[in-house]
Design a protein around this motif. Structure first.
Motif, short mmCIF file in Angstrom:
data_model
loop_
_atom_site.label_atom_id
_atom_site.label_comp_id
_atom_site.label_asym_id
_atom_site.label_seq_id
_atom_site.Cartn_x
_atom_site.Cartn_y
_atom_site.Cartn_z
N GLY A 70 0.81 -1.22 0.00
CA GLY A 70 0.00 0.00 0.00
C GLY A 70 0.84 1.27 0.00
N THR A 71 1.91 1.27 0.75
CA THR A 71 2.75 2.46 0.85
C THR A 71 3.31 2.83 -0.52
OG1 THR A 71 3.32 1.96 3.13
CG2 THR A 71 4.84 3.39 1.92
N HIS A 97 -3.48 8.10 5.94
CA HIS A 97 -2.35 7.31 6.43
C HIS A 97 -1.05 8.08 6.16
CE1 HIS A 97 0.59 3.93 6.38
NE2 HIS A 97 -0.25 3.38 7.24
N MET A 146 -8.84 8.83 1.59
CA MET A 146 -8.88 7.39 1.87
C MET A 146 -10.32 6.88 1.93
SD MET A 146 -7.57 7.72 5.80
CE MET A 146 -6.69 6.18 5.77
N ASN A 150 -8.01 3.84 8.83
CA ASN A 150 -7.48 2.65 9.49
C ASN A 150 -7.53 2.73 11.01
OD1 ASN A 150 -5.46 4.65 8.53
ND2 ASN A 150 -4.10 3.52 9.88
N ASP A 175 -6.95 5.86 -1.15
CA ASP A 175 -6.21 4.81 -0.45
C ASP A 175 -7.26 3.79 0.01
OD1 ASP A 175 -4.97 3.23 1.42
OD2 ASP A 175 -4.09 4.89 2.56
N GLN A 178 -7.55 -0.43 3.37
CA GLN A 178 -8.32 -1.10 4.42
C GLN A 178 -9.62 -1.73 3.91
OE1 GLN A 178 -7.66 -1.84 7.60
NE2 GLN A 178 -5.70 -0.77 7.74
N SER A 198 -3.31 -3.87 -0.55
CA SER A 198 -2.18 -4.45 0.16
C SER A 198 -2.58 -5.84 0.67
CB SER A 198 -1.79 -3.54 1.32
OG SER A 198 -0.72 -4.12 2.03
N HIS A 200 -1.48 -7.98 2.75
CA HIS A 200 -1.45 -8.43 4.16
C HIS A 200 -2.64 -7.91 4.98
CE1 HIS A 200 0.27 -4.85 6.44
NE2 HIS A 200 0.57 -4.48 5.21
N LYS A 201 -3.48 -7.08 4.35
CA LYS A 201 -4.69 -6.62 5.05
C LYS A 201 -5.86 -7.57 4.81
CE LYS A 201 -2.63 -2.65 6.18
NZ LYS A 201 -2.20 -2.30 7.53
N1 PLP Z 1 -2.93 2.85 3.90
C1 PLP Z 1 -3.64 2.43 4.95
C2 PLP Z 1 -5.00 3.00 5.20
C3 PLP Z 1 -3.11 1.47 5.82
O1 PLP Z 1 -3.83 1.06 6.87
C4 PLP Z 1 -1.82 0.94 5.55
C5 PLP Z 1 -1.21 -0.05 6.47
O2 PLP Z 1 -1.10 0.15 7.64
C6 PLP Z 1 -1.13 1.41 4.43
C7 PLP Z 1 -1.72 2.36 3.63
C8 PLP Z 1 0.23 0.89 4.09
O3 PLP Z 1 0.17 -0.38 3.51
P1 PLP Z 1 1.45 -1.33 3.48
O4 PLP Z 1 1.64 -1.82 4.87
O5 PLP Z 1 1.10 -2.41 2.52
O6 PLP Z 1 2.59 -0.50 2.98
#
Ligand code: PLP
Length: 374
Positions: A70-71, A97, A146, A150, A175, A178, A198, A200-201
């Motif tokens: 996500g980042t 975020h 977003m 989160n 974004d 979540q 992402s 892992h979510k």
């Molecule tokens: N955006 C949101 C709303 C998130 O909750 C997160 C993760 O904590 C991210 C972006 C970042 O994602 P990643 O951990 O895959 O870089």
């Protein structure tokens, strides 16, 4: 007993996903850029996963690019929009975020006009204010908001913001980290220039994600090198991660309604139990559906006992988070809670759930909390 209530930070890998990934790690070792049979097999594996993801979110295959998460996806959306699409103004919010917040700050330092629309005490968007803002001001604009927060779970109406952006002819990034895998997406019916996912979510592997880039937006490479990801992001593909992501998203979409019903049941059970056993507790963020049902953010009145609640919960075998995992461990308070303008002395804990959680785990949590706060 160890109980995990921090699924907004990350989710455990599902068994089906780890099986799929192990198969790929064992059997698909070729480089997708190689033209021989082993390479072609690897390429086909990646493209099969891309097709699956595109189908699940209503995108076309050429609109899905795999990234490290996500980042990276959010960095890519904002930075490429400024560099390649002539964006000179970003309209965003103070509760994004950090990967959006800090990227926008960096772009602001380089001369981009960044405006942050205030949110109300529940973290809700002021749509009339947004509309007025979009229609005024010079320069090509990107709206970056977003989908679900989160920390507190408040959501925007993606369709509504998309329609405002389309009518005004501005770009729209959301974004969606979540909400991917937790809410249905049909990007063929929603105006969005960019959004992010992402793995892992939603019970996929860490370090794997994707960005959706609408076909109308032609951008240049984010990472230079080889021509992977249609020349957008160079580097040999993380094939097992990509397969893990596609498998996890497929499962999440297939089981979405059952998982949601189960999680909503747990969330309201915990909310009711907290209200029954403790005084002066408050829930942060929107509590009327739609909200991010995986998250319950609770604040407790300031006291010596609540101050160390998170630590005591950890010692008692319960993983939760203070506000957001990204700021836990750091001294800095939550920028989200600050933007809501609540009482900073109250102690906030974010409980976040997955379909693996059970009522027994919530009973265990309540029992431990009674011991700690009682
Ligand atoms: N955006 C949101 C709303 C998130 O909750 C997160 C993760 O904590 C991210 C972006 C970042 O994602 P990643 O951990 O895959 O870089």
């Amino acid at each position: 007993m160890r109980v995990y209530f921090d699924n907004a930070a990350t989710t455990p890998l599902s068994e089906e996903v780890s099986d799929a990934m192990l198969r790929v790690m064992r059997d698909v070792f070729g480089n997708p850029s190689s033209i021989h049979a082993d390479g072609r097999k690897a390429r086909a594996t990646v493209e099969e996963a891309r097709k699956k993801v595109a189908h699940l979110i209503g995108a076309s295959i050429g609109e899905v690019f795999f990234t490290s998460g996500g980042t990276e996806s959010n960095n890519m959306a904002l930075k490429n929009a400024v560099r390649d699409l002539d964006v000179r103004r970003i309209i965003s919010s103070p509760i994004e975020h950090h990967c959006v917040l800090h990227t926008a700050d960096r772009l602001a330092a380089a001369g981009v006009q960044v405006e942050r629309l205030p949110v109300d005490e529940l973290g809700r968007m002021d749509y009339a204010g947004l509309e007025a803002r979009i229609q005024t001001g010079a320069g090509h604009t990107l709206v970056s908001l977003m989908h679900a927060n989160n920390e507190i779970g408040t959501m925007i109406d993606l369709r509504r913001v998309g329609d405002l952006c389309r009518e005004a002819g501005v770009l729209f990034h959301s974004d969606t980290v979540q909400t991917m895998g937790h809410f249905p997406f049909d990007l063929s019916q929603t105006y969005l220039s960019f959004c992010s996912g992402s793995a892992h979510k939603f019970h996929g592997p860490k370090g794997t994600g994707f960005i959706y880039i609408n076909n109308d937006n032609q951008i240049e490479p984010f990472i230079d090198g080889g021509s992977q990801e249609r020349n957008m992001r160079a580097g040999t593909e993380n094939i097992a991660g990509i397969v893990g992501l596609a498998t996890a998203l497929e499962l999440a979409c297939r089981e979405m309604e059952e998982r949601k019903a189960h999680i909503l049941g747990l969330r309201s059970y915990l909310a009711g139990e907290l209200q029954r056993h403790f005084t002066d507790i408050r829930f942060n963020g929107e509590q009327e559906f739609p909200f991010l049902y995986t998250v319950l953010s609770v604040s407790f009145p300031p006291s010596a006992k609540s101050e160390l609640l998170l630590l005591h919960l950890d010692i008692a075998g319960i993983s939760a988070s203070g506000g957001s995992a990204c700021s836990s461990g750091a001294e800095a308070g939550s920028h989200v809670l600050e933007a809501l303008g609540g009482e900073p002395d109250r102690k906030t804990i974010r409980f976040s759930f997955s379909h693996y959680n059970t009522r027994e785990e919530i009973d265990f949590l309540i029992g431990k909390m009674k011991g700690i706060l009682g």
